[in-house]
Motif scaffolding. Structure first.
Motif, PDB file in Angstrom:
ATOM      1  N   ARG A  14      39.205  53.588  47.317  1.00  0.00           N
ATOM      2  CA  ARG A  14      38.856  53.661  45.898  1.00  0.00           C
ATOM      3  C   ARG A  14      39.658  54.738  45.183  1.00  0.00           C
ATOM      4  O   ARG A  14      40.138  54.552  44.082  1.00  0.00           O
ATOM      5  N   TYR A 234      43.319  44.590  33.869  1.00  0.00           N
ATOM      6  CA  TYR A 234      42.171  45.471  33.969  1.00  0.00           C
ATOM      7  C   TYR A 234      41.750  45.904  32.572  1.00  0.00           C
ATOM      8  O   TYR A 234      42.521  46.537  31.847  1.00  0.00           O
ATOM      9  N   LYS A 259      31.430  43.172  32.721  1.00  0.00           N
ATOM     10  CA  LYS A 259      31.322  43.069  34.176  1.00  0.00           C
ATOM     11  C   LYS A 259      32.163  44.143  34.856  1.00  0.00           C
ATOM     12  O   LYS A 259      33.029  43.862  35.683  1.00  0.00           O
ATOM     13  N   THR A 261      33.195  46.819  37.387  1.00  0.00           N
ATOM     14  CA  THR A 261      32.914  47.093  38.798  1.00  0.00           C
ATOM     15  C   THR A 261      33.604  48.395  39.181  1.00  0.00           C
ATOM     16  O   THR A 261      34.732  48.646  38.772  1.00  0.00           O
ATOM     17  N   GLY A 262      32.918  49.229  39.948  1.00  0.00           N
ATOM     18  CA  GLY A 262      33.519  50.490  40.355  1.00  0.00           C
ATOM     19  C   GLY A 262      33.429  51.570  39.299  1.00  0.00           C
ATOM     20  O   GLY A 262      33.882  52.690  39.508  1.00  0.00           O
ATOM     21  N   GLU A 266      36.892  46.229  34.133  1.00  0.00           N
ATOM     22  CA  GLU A 266      36.651  44.878  34.624  1.00  0.00           C
ATOM     23  C   GLU A 266      37.987  44.276  35.009  1.00  0.00           C
ATOM     24  O   GLU A 266      38.973  44.371  34.262  1.00  0.00           O
ATOM     25  N   SER A 267      38.039  43.656  36.172  1.00  0.00           N
ATOM     26  CA  SER A 267      39.268  43.038  36.654  1.00  0.00           C
ATOM     27  C   SER A 267      39.266  41.552  36.311  1.00  0.00           C
ATOM     28  O   SER A 267      38.393  40.812  36.756  1.00  0.00           O
TER      29      SER A 267
END
Length: 344
Positions: A14, A234, A259, A261-262, A266-267
């Motif tokens: 990460r 991204y 949405k 994430t991380g 959002e990807s």
């Protein structure tokens, strides 16, 4: 800042993912510098012989018998400290591009006078660091209390040489981060009343008011902050990045991905690149992120309304956190917002 890997579709750790290049940021003194602080120096910043201390954003206190002079820092951090009048002896992180020119994160640093301990993610020469006889290490914090660009595998050894300071740059406003660096520079002996420092602050404040007016005059303009890679687009969460959060507070209407994430973005697959209509795109312009010329061959990119209208503005998602470093970025965004038309 939080950054997706752009050179490959695979993911590293990460922390490595964040570093590779994508959508990334006390009282009366800090109020004057443009932000609050939860830490300050406890020593005499005007004397190198008295005890010195600084409370960082990990909740830890760096201490020394005298004000540190041999400071080593992440490149962008060193550039910010330079803007406030503090010089470092060594840096780590993106410093020199392949052609030999300074990386944007180096700001106004004279890189020929610095010892570069590492120029990319995972690079940090412990031997060179030790040879500098460092008295202080300073860097940003992107995720929790992890020190940005300090390799995990050698972290313990690195931190054994000198006190360290971590400054948080996520989920806070840009002015707060700048204020923290101003406070640190002050503790290290900088003159925050020097003309170049106060002039930079005046320029930043003027630029901020210009951006506020531009956002008000072009109300409803949708702005998307993003980074492009070979396989993904991204879309950044403006509430996480210090600069975007500040721009938003001035009235810029950012797309907020639903949405994430991380914690950072959002990807989107390129097939879904048009998920969020936008009139203006802020595109990460760091070395590892793909630029408009690199993305031109992607049909879904070319069909985005903002792209067709030529309304793309560079975004340095890891700015150097000083008034001098951020004023030009605010000015550029103000101009882009002023000129942009509603096309989405």
């Amino acid at each position: 800042m939080s950054t997706p890997r752009t050179s490959t579709s695979s993911f590293m750790s990460r922390r490595g993912l964040l570093a590779a290049g994508g959508a990334l940021g006390a009282g009366a003194l800090l109020t004057a510098c443009g932000g609050g602080s939860k830490g300050s120096s406890d020593g005499d910043s005007d004397s190198a012989s008295g005890p010195w201390s600084f409370n960082d954003d990990r909740g830890e206190t760096a201490k020394a018998d005298r004000t540190p002079k041999k400071v080593v820092a992440f490149t962008g951090t060193a550039a910010a400290l330079h803007d406030f009048g503090v010089e470092c002896v060594g840096v780590f992180g993106p410093t020199i591009r392949k052609g030999g020119e300074p990386d944007p994160q180096a700001g106004d640093l004279d890189i020929d006078k610095l010892t570069v301990l590492g120029n990319a993610w995972g690079e940090f020469s412990v031997e060179k660091y030790a040879a500098l006889s460092p008295e202080l290490l300073v860097t940003n914090m992107i995720q929790g209390t992890e020190l940005w660009y300090v390799p995990e595998e050698s972290r313990k050894k690195i931190l054994g040489f000198a006190p360290s300071i971590g400054i948080n740059v996520t989920k806070v406003s840009l002015t707060q981060v700048i204020g923290r660096y101003a406070a640190l520079a002050d503790s290290l002996g900088a003159d925050l009343k020097a003309k170049e420092v106060t002039d930079a602050k005046d320029r930043f404040e003027k630029a901020s008011e210009t951006l506020r007016k531009a956002a008000r005059d072009n109300k409803g303009l949708k702005v998307l902050a993003a980074s492009g890679s070979a396989d993904l687009l991204y879309v950044s969460d403006p509430g996480v990045y210090a600069d975007l959060a500040y721009f938003k507070s001035l009235g810029v209407d950012f797309v907020v991905p639903d949405k994430v994430t991380g914690g950072f973005f959002e990807s989107l697959s390129w097939e879904n690149a048009g998920k969020y209509p936008a009139d203006l795109i802020l595109l990460d312009n760091r070395t590892a992120a793909l630029q408009p010329k690199d993305l031109a061959a992607k049909p879904t990119w070319a069909e985005l309304p903002a792209v067709k209208a030529g309304q793309i503005s560079p975004w340095l998602s890891e700015p150097r956190y000083s008034h001098a470093g951020c004023a030009p970025l605010v000015e550029a965004l103000a101009e882009a917002v002023q000129k942009a038309k509603k096309v989405a």
